[in-house]
Scaffold this active site. Structure first.
Site: not given
Ligand code: 5GP
Ligand code: ZN
Length: 114
Positions: A7, A30, A46, A98, A100, A102
Site C-alpha cells: 500500500c 521485485d 488492499h 497484500h 500480488h 509475480h
Molecule cells: P511473497 O513472498 O509474499 O510471494 O512475495 C513478496 C515479494 O515482495 C518478494 O519477492 C520480495 O522480494 C518482494 N518485496 C518485498 N519488499 C519489497 C519492497 O519494498 N520493494 C520491492 N520492489 N519488492 C519487495
Molecule cells: Zn496493502
C-alpha cells in the site's frame, strides 16, 4: 491499509521502479528478482491474499491478471514464455500480505514449480 508495504509503494511513500500502472493496478520490479525478469503486479485496493480478493472483488483479480499479460508484452517475454505466481499463506511462503502476482521470465524456468 496501515503498515502494508505494498500500500505504501502504491501511495509512493516507499520508492519502487514502476513498470506499468492503470486505474486498478500497479506493477513494479521485485527487489530480489528470482529470474532475469521478475515483476510484481498488485491491485490498488488492499486484500490480504487471493482468497479474500476473490470474495470481495473479482474485478481486482481479473484486472491484475490482465496487467500481468500487459507487463509480459512490455517486457518482451509474452512469446518466449513466463510464469504468473501468487503465494497464499504459510505453506506457500507468502511474506507480504497484500495480494500480488509475480510475473517471472526472461530465461528458461525450472520445470519444478514447488
Ligand atoms: P511473497 O513472498 O509474499 O510471494 O512475495 C513478496 C515479494 O515482495 C518478494 O519477492 C520480495 O522480494 C518482494 N518485496 C518485498 N519488499 C519489497 C519492497 O519494498 N520493494 C520491492 N520492489 N519488492 C519487495
Ligand atoms: Zn496493502
Amino acid at each position: 491499509m496501515d503498515n502494508c508495504i505494498f500500500c505504501k509503494i502504491i501511495a509512493g511513500e516507499i520508492p519502487s521502479t514502476k513498470v506499468y500502472e492503470d486505474e486498478k493496478t500497479y506493477a513494479f520490479y521485485d527487489l530480489n528478482p528470482q529470474a532475469k525478469q521478475h515483476v510484481l503486479v498488485v491491485g490498488k485496493r488492499h486484500h490480504n491474499n487471493i482468497v479474500e480478493a476473490c470474495e470481495d472483488s473479482i474485478d481486482t483479480v481479473s484486472a491484475c491478471i490482465n496487467t500481468c499479460t500487459i507487463v509480459a508484452k512490455q517486457l518482451g517475454i509474452d512469446k518466449t514464455g513466463f510464469r504468473i505466481v501468487t503465494n497464499c499463506g504459510k505453506d506457500a511462503c507468502q511474506s507480504v500480505f497484500h495480494l500480488h502476482f509475480h510475473v517471472i521470465g526472461g530465461e528458461k524456468l525450472s520445470e519444478r514449480m514447488a
